[in-house]
Scaffold this motif. Sequence first.
Motif, PDB file in Angstrom:
ATOM      1  N   ASP A  74       0.878  -1.177   0.000  1.00 43.91           N
ATOM      2  CA  ASP A  74       0.000   0.000   0.000  1.00 43.91           C
ATOM      3  C   ASP A  74       0.909   1.219   0.000  1.00 43.91           C
ATOM      4  O   ASP A  74       1.910   1.259   0.735  1.00 43.91           O
ATOM      5  CB  ASP A  74      -0.880   0.011   1.252  1.00 43.91           C
ATOM      6  CG  ASP A  74      -1.856  -1.156   1.246  1.00 43.91           C
ATOM      7  OD1 ASP A  74      -2.427  -1.442   0.183  1.00 43.91           O
ATOM      8  OD2 ASP A  74      -2.004  -1.801   2.300  1.00 43.91           O
ATOM      9  N   THR A  75       0.580   2.222  -0.810  1.00 46.26           N
ATOM     10  CA  THR A  75       1.473   3.381  -0.913  1.00 46.26           C
ATOM     11  C   THR A  75       0.732   4.684  -0.642  1.00 46.26           C
ATOM     12  O   THR A  75      -0.447   4.822  -0.981  1.00 46.26           O
ATOM     13  CB  THR A  75       2.107   3.492  -2.324  1.00 46.26           C
ATOM     14  OG1 THR A  75       1.077   3.737  -3.262  1.00 46.26           O
ATOM     15  CG2 THR A  75       2.847   2.237  -2.707  1.00 46.26           C
ATOM     16  N   ILE A  76       1.447   5.615  -0.005  1.00 40.40           N
ATOM     17  CA  ILE A  76       0.940   6.979   0.085  1.00 40.40           C
ATOM     18  C   ILE A  76       2.044   7.910  -0.417  1.00 40.40           C
ATOM     19  O   ILE A  76       3.235   7.611  -0.264  1.00 40.40           O
ATOM     20  CB  ILE A  76       0.495   7.371   1.513  1.00 40.40           C
ATOM     21  CG1 ILE A  76       1.595   7.114   2.549  1.00 40.40           C
ATOM     22  CG2 ILE A  76      -0.768   6.646   1.898  1.00 40.40           C
ATOM     23  CD1 ILE A  76       1.255   7.656   3.923  1.00 40.40           C
ATOM     24  N   ASN A  77       1.634   8.990  -1.040  1.00 31.79           N
ATOM     25  CA  ASN A  77       2.606   9.908  -1.650  1.00 31.79           C
ATOM     26  C   ASN A  77       2.499  11.288  -1.022  1.00 31.79           C
ATOM     27  O   ASN A  77       1.399  11.827  -0.869  1.00 31.79           O
ATOM     28  CB  ASN A  77       2.339  10.022  -3.157  1.00 31.79           C
ATOM     29  CG  ASN A  77       2.615   8.708  -3.848  1.00 31.79           C
ATOM     30  OD1 ASN A  77       3.670   8.112  -3.667  1.00 31.79           O
ATOM     31  ND2 ASN A  77       1.657   8.230  -4.622  1.00 31.79           N
ATOM     32  N   PHE A  78       3.665  11.807  -0.652  1.00 33.08           N
ATOM     33  CA  PHE A  78       3.734  13.126  -0.034  1.00 33.08           C
ATOM     34  C   PHE A  78       4.671  13.994  -0.856  1.00 33.08           C
ATOM     35  O   PHE A  78       5.781  13.587  -1.186  1.00 33.08           O
ATOM     36  CB  PHE A  78       4.277  12.989   1.399  1.00 33.08           C
ATOM     37  CG  PHE A  78       4.699  14.295   2.012  1.00 33.08           C
ATOM     38  CD1 PHE A  78       3.817  15.036   2.781  1.00 33.08           C
ATOM     39  CD2 PHE A  78       5.986  14.780   1.821  1.00 33.08           C
ATOM     40  CE1 PHE A  78       4.208  16.246   3.339  1.00 33.08           C
ATOM     41  CE2 PHE A  78       6.389  15.987   2.378  1.00 33.08           C
ATOM     42  CZ  PHE A  78       5.490  16.717   3.143  1.00 33.08           C
ATOM     43  N   SER A  79       4.213  15.181  -1.196  1.00 37.84           N
ATOM     44  CA  SER A  79       5.059  16.125  -1.911  1.00 37.84           C
ATOM     45  C   SER A  79       5.087  17.423  -1.110  1.00 37.84           C
ATOM     46  O   SER A  79       4.028  17.969  -0.774  1.00 37.84           O
ATOM     47  CB  SER A  79       4.472  16.337  -3.308  1.00 37.84           C
ATOM     48  OG  SER A  79       5.057  17.466  -3.873  1.00 37.84           O
TER      49      SER A  79
END
Length: 307
Positions: A74-79
């Motif tokens: 499972d992935t979450i992306n933070f920018s």
Amino acid sequence: MQSFSARHLLGIKDISSTDIETIFETADNFKDVLNRPIKKVPSLRDITIANVFFENSTRTRLSFELAEKRLSADTINFSSSNSSVKKGETLVDTVNNILAMKVDMVVMRHSSPGAPHFLSRHIQANIVNAGDGTHEHPTQALLDAFSIREKLGDVTGKKVAIIGDILHSRVALSNIFCLQKLGAEVMVCGPITLLPKYISSLGVKVELDVKKALEWCDVANVLRIQLERQQIKYFPSLREYSLYYGINKQLLDQLDKTIVIMHPGPINRGVELNSDVADSEHSIILQQVENGVAIRMAVLYLLASAK
Ligand code: CP
């Protein structure tokens, strides 16, 4: 698959040649998976990975995200550009808030050298350095060496010239460590102003003449001029840089052998590399990108398995 001795991948300096070979053998298996009709395996099911990017990226961010999806994580992306960092939140607070959501691994890019090392002393999750300022970019060096191994059969004994803006490049340092650990000879080439003063202490050859570097090497890894990191002028103009250090077909045609051309991207076409080389049969630039997914799958899998 074999095991991996490290808890984090912070830099190539910190890992052994055995670890690098283990990553390559694991990536070989994952490359087979990526060539199947069903490209997904359940290896990281129930593992959550945060991709935390404080600096721009195309290849590395997409490649990690795809690697994670292929492994069923499972992935979450933070920018950082659209986050509460803009309101003054610190690095540790930002990451601790992400970890409070029960994240197992953090893939981080940051403009400050040492940021992932700092984080590894403050949090429990596995950390993968996706590029820290001008310091290291370990997965890029791994995919570069893996691509040389694939193209030439081995890295040991090969002559690799790293050409361009060595001073501002994290790719250069990680490549030097990785290639030397695997038994390659390494040369750096560029204008004297773009070579760090300490560079020969790393055991690399230093060459200012790009023609001599191309005559010497089996592989030329051409690096981008990183104008965004240059506070002062290191050469008179991009036109002059291209004239003296740009790699074009005419230069390659003068050699009495065929060499392999690499570039980590993004390319400044017409500056460090002309399109007649970047898009030619000499170039393995897109194979590097393809191999990046298998290498990153291997790194994430091995770190998760070492838990
Ligand atoms: N090679 C590389 O790191 O490219 P990105 O900056 O696009 O991720």
